[in-house]
Design an enzyme around this catalytic site. Sequence first.
Site, PDB file in Angstrom:
ATOM      1  N   THR A   1     -24.007 -48.032  -5.782  1.00 54.33           N
ATOM      2  CA  THR A   1     -24.871 -48.764  -4.831  1.00 54.33           C
ATOM      3  C   THR A   1     -25.214 -48.886  -4.763  1.00 54.33           C
ATOM      4  O   THR A   1     -26.182 -48.423  -5.124  1.00 54.33           O
ATOM      5  CB  THR A   1     -24.006 -48.423  -3.541  1.00 54.33           C
ATOM      6  OG1 THR A   1     -22.553 -48.118  -3.102  1.00 54.33           O
ATOM      7  CG2 THR A   1     -24.058 -49.033  -1.932  1.00 54.33           C
TER       8      THR A   1
ATOM      9  N   GLY B   1     -37.546 -46.620 -14.402  1.00 53.26           N
ATOM     10  CA  GLY B   1     -38.549 -46.537 -15.763  1.00 53.26           C
ATOM     11  C   GLY B   1     -37.443 -45.459 -16.702  1.00 53.26           C
ATOM     12  O   GLY B   1     -36.876 -46.133 -17.737  1.00 53.26           O
ATOM     13  N   THR B   2     -37.503 -44.620 -16.316  1.00 54.25           N
ATOM     14  CA  THR B   2     -36.623 -43.464 -17.210  1.00 54.25           C
ATOM     15  C   THR B   2     -35.175 -43.509 -17.166  1.00 54.25           C
ATOM     16  O   THR B   2     -34.492 -43.868 -18.796  1.00 54.25           O
ATOM     17  CB  THR B   2     -36.344 -41.944 -16.411  1.00 54.25           C
ATOM     18  OG1 THR B   2     -38.043 -41.486 -16.156  1.00 54.25           O
ATOM     19  CG2 THR B   2     -35.331 -41.196 -17.561  1.00 54.25           C
TER      20      THR B   2
ATOM     21  N   CYS C   1     -48.198 -27.968 -20.584  1.00 55.03           N
ATOM     22  CA  CYS C   1     -47.731 -26.327 -21.190  1.00 55.03           C
ATOM     23  C   CYS C   1     -46.460 -25.855 -21.407  1.00 55.03           C
ATOM     24  O   CYS C   1     -45.643 -26.405 -21.512  1.00 55.03           O
ATOM     25  CB  CYS C   1     -48.418 -25.545 -19.856  1.00 55.03           C
ATOM     26  SG  CYS C   1     -49.656 -25.406 -19.044  1.00 55.03           S
TER      27      CYS C   1
ATOM     28  N   SER D   1     -40.530 -50.616 -14.303  1.00 55.94           N
ATOM     29  CA  SER D   1     -40.978 -49.717 -12.742  1.00 55.94           C
ATOM     30  C   SER D   1     -41.124 -49.596 -11.474  1.00 55.94           C
ATOM     31  O   SER D   1     -42.257 -50.269 -11.648  1.00 55.94           O
ATOM     32  CB  SER D   1     -41.109 -48.182 -13.384  1.00 55.94           C
ATOM     33  OG  SER D   1     -40.749 -47.105 -12.104  1.00 55.94           O
ATOM     34  N   ALA D   2     -40.910 -49.881 -10.731  1.00 58.52           N
ATOM     35  CA  ALA D   2     -41.439 -50.285  -8.981  1.00 58.52           C
ATOM     36  C   ALA D   2     -42.641 -49.303  -8.771  1.00 58.52           C
ATOM     37  O   ALA D   2     -43.883 -49.816  -8.509  1.00 58.52           O
ATOM     38  CB  ALA D   2     -40.680 -50.933  -8.274  1.00 58.52           C
ATOM     39  N   HIS D   3     -42.505 -48.711  -8.638  1.00 57.93           N
ATOM     40  CA  HIS D   3     -43.881 -47.880  -8.184  1.00 57.93           C
ATOM     41  C   HIS D   3     -44.905 -47.849  -9.316  1.00 57.93           C
ATOM     42  O   HIS D   3     -46.167 -47.032  -8.566  1.00 57.93           O
ATOM     43  CB  HIS D   3     -42.979 -45.800  -7.982  1.00 57.93           C
ATOM     44  CG  HIS D   3     -42.822 -45.548  -9.639  1.00 57.93           C
ATOM     45  ND1 HIS D   3     -43.937 -44.483  -9.914  1.00 57.93           N
ATOM     46  CD2 HIS D   3     -42.063 -45.201 -10.123  1.00 57.93           C
ATOM     47  CE1 HIS D   3     -44.021 -43.816 -10.961  1.00 57.93           C
ATOM     48  NE2 HIS D   3     -42.551 -43.786 -11.014  1.00 57.93           N
TER      49      HIS D   3
ATOM     50  N   GLN E   1     -46.049 -49.506 -18.132  1.00 51.82           N
ATOM     51  CA  GLN E   1     -46.992 -49.750 -17.374  1.00 51.82           C
ATOM     52  C   GLN E   1     -47.816 -50.625 -18.572  1.00 51.82           C
ATOM     53  O   GLN E   1     -49.029 -51.280 -17.447  1.00 51.82           O
ATOM     54  CB  GLN E   1     -48.286 -48.638 -18.762  1.00 51.82           C
ATOM     55  CG  GLN E   1     -48.037 -47.029 -18.166  1.00 51.82           C
ATOM     56  CD  GLN E   1     -48.130 -46.618 -17.380  1.00 51.82           C
ATOM     57  OE1 GLN E   1     -49.551 -46.586 -16.729  1.00 51.82           O
ATOM     58  NE2 GLN E   1     -47.743 -45.600 -16.696  1.00 51.82           N
TER      59      GLN E   1
ATOM     60  N   ASN F   1     -49.051 -44.888 -22.018  1.00 54.22           N
ATOM     61  CA  ASN F   1     -49.853 -44.731 -20.258  1.00 54.22           C
ATOM     62  C   ASN F   1     -50.596 -43.353 -20.796  1.00 54.22           C
ATOM     63  O   ASN F   1     -51.111 -42.757 -19.638  1.00 54.22           O
ATOM     64  CB  ASN F   1     -47.930 -43.514 -20.188  1.00 54.22           C
ATOM     65  CG  ASN F   1     -47.528 -42.734 -20.774  1.00 54.22           C
ATOM     66  OD1 ASN F   1     -47.014 -43.387 -22.058  1.00 54.22           O
ATOM     67  ND2 ASN F   1     -47.163 -41.902 -20.558  1.00 54.22           N
TER      68      ASN F   1
END
Length: 391
Positions: free
Chosen positions: A238, A72-73, A326, A200-202, A180, A152
């Site tokens: 690749t 995603g990034t 933080c 994104s896959a994860h 999301q 998110n």
Amino acid sequence: MKEVYLDYAATAPIDLDVKQAVDEANEKYFGNASSLHTIGQRAKGQMEQARETIARYINAAEANEVYFTSGGTESDNWAIKGIALAQMEKGKHIITSAIEHHAVLHACEFMEKMGFEVTYLPVARDGSVRIADLKAAIREDTILITIMAANNEIGTIQPIKEIGEIARKRGILFHTDAVQALGSMPLDVQAMQIDLMSISAHKVYGPKGVGAMYIKKGTEIENLMHGGAHELRRRAGTNNVPGIVGFGKAVELLKQNEAVYVAHYTQMRDYLRDRIENELDEVILNGHQEKRLPNNLNVSFAYVEGEALLLSLDMEGICVSTGSACSSGSLKPSHVIEALGLDENYLHGTVRFTVGRQTTKEDIDYTVDRLKSVIARLRSMSPLYKDSKNS
Ligand SMILES: *Cc1c(COP(=O)(O)O)cnc(C)c1O
């Protein structure tokens, strides 16, 4: 000790069927998908099947409109930097919202350093972008609108169909971060008039380090990665074939079972919400209460510090996240929570619970029971809380 994972929006564990597909691809489809020989072409065949699955799932007109990336990034960075660089002759103005993921916000801030102008739309108290604000922000030199499909942190779903319609009418490209949203709400790039979309896959029980971007055919975009001719000469490197195969499998599972998953998320989330609302006082539920992701519950607890709450829950084996980051030694609420305009007493006590496929009713019961004692303990140490009770 019991462990309860309620941070599925950060990442989800890989689905076992997906893992099997990845393992098999690692063994059988190790070839370089750009190689002309049989073993390379065998890997390419698997990759193209995954592309087809994902393209159909988001209703892309053609499979070749889906480009594989590292996640995603990368997709967000590519959309913003790539469009800015390719369209700068037309204009140097970008519109986004104040509550985007950092992959979008920081890419936009970088483009500001490169001489572009960015409008950060404020959001309503429920986290929605107002269409009137968007319309007012559009200028002659606006080249890109980038607004996430669903947030998110607080789960709010944005009116992306309306935004897509406005953008198309005005001849402005529309990118949406749907990381999301994927698997939790319908995504149809044609009906929603989306030009670019990050996924994104994860976050959908696929492997980490693989994602994709939908780019509508004919869209002029500069490359982010320069090198070989992979991905129709647009994204060099690749191909991560096992990751891509896993992403394809994860999306196939969505296609088959999405309604079942969503029903389970909703049931678990609503049960958690109801117990918190009924058994704890001075809490605020953040985000839009109907137009929201089915697995997300974002709660502000008055008179507690989000980090202290997170760490106390972690000691009980419960994994959640806060909206805070933080920075320079001070505990600052996240940019998303800050944009909502919460009352000072609630601002710092925000926690995000995100449920998933493995979440059980017992997990929720355990969480609420521990939560109640942790909150009571933290509040008993807060002078502000005591003052509020005495006044
Ligand atoms: C997780 C997330 C990203 C980043 O995706 P990665 O694949 O982890 O790089 C971007 N946008 C949103 C909304 C996310 O939730």
